[in-house]
Design an enzyme around this catalytic site. Structure first.
Site, PDB file in Angstrom:
ATOM      1  N   ILE A 639       0.855  -1.182   0.000  1.00 29.38           N
ATOM      2  CA  ILE A 639       0.000   0.000   0.000  1.00 29.38           C
ATOM      3  C   ILE A 639       0.892   1.233   0.000  1.00 29.38           C
ATOM      4  CG2 ILE A 639      -1.794   1.252   1.266  1.00 29.38           C
ATOM      5  CD1 ILE A 639      -2.703  -1.469   0.068  1.00 29.38           C
ATOM      6  N   ASN A 641      -0.091   4.583  -0.087  1.00 28.47           N
ATOM      7  CA  ASN A 641      -0.599   5.598   0.834  1.00 28.47           C
ATOM      8  C   ASN A 641      -1.792   5.039   1.598  1.00 28.47           C
ATOM      9  OD1 ASN A 641      -1.595   7.785   2.193  1.00 28.47           O
ATOM     10  ND2 ASN A 641      -1.693   9.147   0.409  1.00 28.47           N
ATOM     11  N   VAL A 713      -6.028  -0.611  -5.572  1.00 27.11           N
ATOM     12  CA  VAL A 713      -7.160  -0.717  -4.648  1.00 27.11           C
ATOM     13  C   VAL A 713      -8.416   0.029  -5.109  1.00 27.11           C
ATOM     14  CG1 VAL A 713      -5.767  -1.119  -2.593  1.00 27.11           C
ATOM     15  CG2 VAL A 713      -6.244   1.235  -3.299  1.00 27.11           C
ATOM     16  N   GLU A 715     -10.779  -0.732  -7.085  1.00 27.44           N
ATOM     17  CA  GLU A 715     -12.005  -1.473  -7.347  1.00 27.44           C
ATOM     18  C   GLU A 715     -12.340  -2.568  -6.340  1.00 27.44           C
ATOM     19  OE1 GLU A 715     -10.425  -1.629 -11.294  1.00 27.44           O
ATOM     20  OE2 GLU A 715     -12.396  -1.290 -12.154  1.00 27.44           O
TER      21      GLU A 715
HETATM   22 MO1  MOS Z   1     -12.788   1.423 -14.140  1.00 21.49          MO
HETATM   23  S1  MOS Z   1     -14.590   0.552 -14.545  1.00 21.49           S
HETATM   24  O1  MOS Z   1     -11.654   0.456 -14.966  1.00 21.49           O
HETATM   25  O2  MOS Z   1     -12.813   2.994 -14.554  1.00 21.49           O
END
Ligand code: MOS
Length: 749
Positions: A639, A641, A713, A715
């Site tokens: 990660i 940030n 991160v 999605e």
């Molecule tokens: Mo996202 S649906 O890859 O903007």
């Protein structure tokens, strides 16, 4: 502590663009003022399918300030071949061209653009157009379109059908425990805060600057050049700030087509802004129906997984998603089979929306998994652990890393899962039933070839630049941290420049790949600067760094280069540049997986995982659901940030709450229109809907997945969240709702 803590990868840094945004100084596409600009207002088609027979624009042209009414009859010439209209996503089919001809393909399609000196005049005149149509039979009802469903052709797209294993049908037939269910997700529309907008500056010398709401400025640049006959070098696209997009800005939308047509026609600057209602006339998450069949042995070990799904698309393009693969990949069943088809309807083409495919397919599958756990009489979390797969069960490949077990463990501990009473309807407080549910999330960890530059000035100021966009995800801040980490500079001395087609090459921001990809590019560019600095340090009197031959021999900290073997010997960055008489050091680098990366892609799977625990309280009399607590434990590699990463998960969880309880675009079958095309009737979670959300990032070191060990991160936070909520609702009420969103009417009977 006697030393200043180094700000770098892992520091929870507040958004570097926060002040710009809250003071209103950050400019969005519709806010750029350009000289001599016309306002364009699009006129929507009243029918869903047919032809435009006649347009009477006399009344509109009488309105003071109106200068032109653009239609398919008088629009300027544009590219003929469909090929010229393909964007970065290359969806198979016939790409939509605004004002292309007299055909109407969907309700709300722009059929004319009124151009006026003021927005008010254009808007009023737009209401005065008298348009006659030849209407044809249409359908926007998904249930009806299922009769026309077909399997997407492999030849025409990059779509890969699911890989079956074993004999899933036979295993299902023999299984002592069986589940069979049909699951459904409603159509959802992207509703970012910022509506789609384009302000096009016509410079008059053949060049245009296009301030556009998009997720990829270079994609729009290439598209406008190809479709409208510009030379690419004459088109500059700027999207320095984007007020959310969630996939709606992956493809150029119709407002940029209209603005470009109008500017060419008038040889003037033009702005076209979509209204909130018009945001419902283009992309949306496809509606989905998925049937799931699960077979298990008496202990609850899965022996068969069968998923068949259909999603909606338009009649002119085949939008496809990976719906059925998630359950097949994530669980260790020896037999699995999947099939996928698409069903056309007379709407605009459906599109990627935050975690396309997985947000739908994994979520619906996780409701089925919950049902199977109850059938097997196993705790839902135990059931998932019982069927845990160490490898990608569909492709048979190992993962570069998979800390899902840790995510389950840490999430369960934080949530207090061991205090759950297993029986549905067994937990109650006051007039509310309490329910606890769990679900799993899974998404791809992608990497995309990206370039970046780093420019260090002799005053110690660093500028890093990349054409990638910050669509609200925190990219400015993340890249600032990577640069700070590499060159040991405080963030205040660093400026990140993004969202401009003239900057180093980057793909559209999407798929959760931006932090991993542009981060790697910025790190490489900063390392190249660091190498030059090290050489420059040789010119410093007394050569304090004598003996340092490579970057491995020094650390960059507090604006200085320190010898690792003897940190008392150091050279300031500014000092080195002055000694070497370098006013500036500027480097550009490209991060790409290379051949070894491509080979490794095939041999190993790269994914993020999550475990979501949810508490709901349901008022049985009112059917009202409150999501009172969510713990989302995420395994997403390194990660950069923790602060902006947490915000990404929070946003994803809230969007998952929308998917579970609120978001649904309803079709008016007769008119062929979306009925609830506004935020009063298309519901998204409001602050009052959001209670306690806890985010955990489990430790998942993975130097292999991408150069920085970052998985992304943007999605993963939405995936599975709606299932955790649906499963908690079942635990609270004993009612299994297989169709999302779970609105009040589904709970009251
Ligand atoms: Mo996202 S649906 O890859 O903007």
């Amino acid at each position: 502590m006697d030393t200043v803590m180094k700000v770098g990868i892992g520091t929870p840094l507040s958004r570097v663009d926060g002040l710009e945004k809250v003071t209103g100084r950050a400019k969005y596409a519709a806010e750029y003022e350009v000289p001599d600009m016309l306002h364009g207002v699009a006129v929507p088609s009243a029918i869903a399918r047919g032809r435009i027979a006649a347009i009477d624009d006399r009344a509109a042209r009488q309105v003071p300030g109106v200068v032109e009414v653009l239609t398919h009859e008088n629009r300027p010439r544009e590219a003929w071949l469909d090929r010229s209209w393909k964007d970065e996503l290359k969806i198979p089919g016939e790409p939509f061209r605004a004002l292309g001809d007299d055909r109407v393909l969907f309700a709300g399609q722009p059929v004319a653009l009124v151009l006026a000196e003021s927005f008010e005049a254009a808007r009023h005149a737009a209401s005065l157009l008298d348009i006659r149509y030849e209407e044809e039979a249409h359908n926007i009802d998904f249930q009806v379109s299922l009769a026309e469903k077909f399997e997407p052709s492999k030849k025409r797209s990059s779509f890969h059908p699911p890989k079956n294993r074993g004999d899933a049908e036979a295993a299902f037939a023999e299984a002592p425990l069986k589940l069979e269910g049909e699951y459904h997700l409603a159509t959802e529309h992207h509703n970012p805060m910022e509506m789609h907008a384009t302000t096009l500056h016509w410079h008059g010398d053949g060049k245009i600057t296009v301030y556009d709401k998009t997720q990829g400025p270079q994609g729009v640049q290439a598209y406008l050049a190809s479709a409208f006959g510009f030379s690419k070098s004459d088109v500059r696209v700027v999207n320095a700030y984007v007020g959310g997009a969630f996939g709606s800005g992956l493809r150029p939308q119709w407002q940029v087509q209209l603005a470009t047509l109008a500017a060419k026609h008038m040889q003037r600057s033009v702005r076209v802004v979509m209204t909130r209602q018009q945001m419902f006339t283009h992309v949306h998450r496809p509606e989905c129906r998925m049937s799931v069949r699960l077979g298990a042995d008496v202990e609850g070990r899965l022996t068969s997984v069968i998923c068949d799904a259909t999603t909606s698309t338009s009649r002119f393009e085949d939008n496809m998603e990976d719906i059925v693969i998630w359950g097949m990949m994530n669980y260790a069943s020896p037999n699995a089979a999947g099939s996928y088809s698409i069903a056309p309807r007379d709407t605009y083409t459906s599109a990627d929306m935050r975690a396309p495919g997985a947000a739908t397919g994994m979520t619906l599958f996780e409701i089925a998994m919950d049902e199977m756990a109850y059938k097997a009489g196993v705790d839902p979390l135990e059931f998932r652990l019982l069927n845990y797969s160490e490898v990608d069960a569909m492709n048979g490949t190992p993962f570069t890393s998979k800390a899902l077990r840790e995510a389950y463990r840490e999430g369960a501990a934080r949530f207090g899962w061991d205090r759950r009473s297993p029986e549905p309807r067994s937990m109650r407080e006051g007039r509310e039933l309490v329910g606890w549910g769990v679900a799993t999330g899974m998404w791809d960890a992608m990497f995309s070839k990206t370039s970046a530059s780093a420019k260090l000035s002799a005053n110690g100021h660093l500028e890093v630049a990349c054409a990638t966009s910050d669509i609200g995800t925190g990219t400015y801040t993340v890249l600032t941290l990577v640069a700070a980490d590499t060159l040991g500079l405080p963030p205040e001395q660093i400026t990140a420049r993004l969202g401009d087609s003239s900057l180093p090459t980057a793909p559209v921001e999407g798929g959760s790949w931006a932090a991993a990809s542009s981060g790697a590019a910025v790190q490489l560019a900063c390392q190249s600067v660091a190498k030059k600095l090290l050489r420059a340090a040789d010119k410093v009197e007394g050569r304090p760094l004598n003996g340092a031959h490579s970057l491995d021999d020094v650390v960059f900290e507090g604006g200085r280069m320190l010898l690792k073997s003897d940190p008392t010997r150091s050279v300031g960055i500014v000092q080195a540049m002055q000694a070497a008489e370098l006013p500036v050091i500027e480097e550009e680098e490209t991060a790409s997986g290379g051949i070894s990366g491509m080979v490794s892609q095939m041999l190993k799977s790269r994914n993020t995982h999550s475990a979501i625990f949810c508490e709901v309280r349901v008022d049985e009399e009112l059917g009202q659901v409150r999501v009172t607590r969510i713990v989302n434990a995420v395994a997403a590699g390194r990660i950069i940030n923790p602060k902006t990463a947490r915000s990404q998960i929070l946003g994803g969880v809230v969007m998952g709450m929308g998917m579970a309880l609120h978001e649904e675009t309803l079709a008016d079958r007769k008119l062929g229109r979306w009925m609830n095309h506004n935020l009063a009737e298309y519901h998204v979670p409001a602050h009052a809907d959001v209670e306690q959300i806890d985010v955990i990032f489990v430790d998942e070191p993975d130097p292999e997945v991408t150069p920085l060990g970052v998985k992304g991160v943007g999605e993963i936070g939405i995936i599975g969240t709606a299932a955790a909520i649906a499963n908690a609702i079942f635990h609270a009420t004993g009612k299994r709702i297989r169709s999302l969103p779970i609105t009040i009417d589904k709970l009251i009977d």
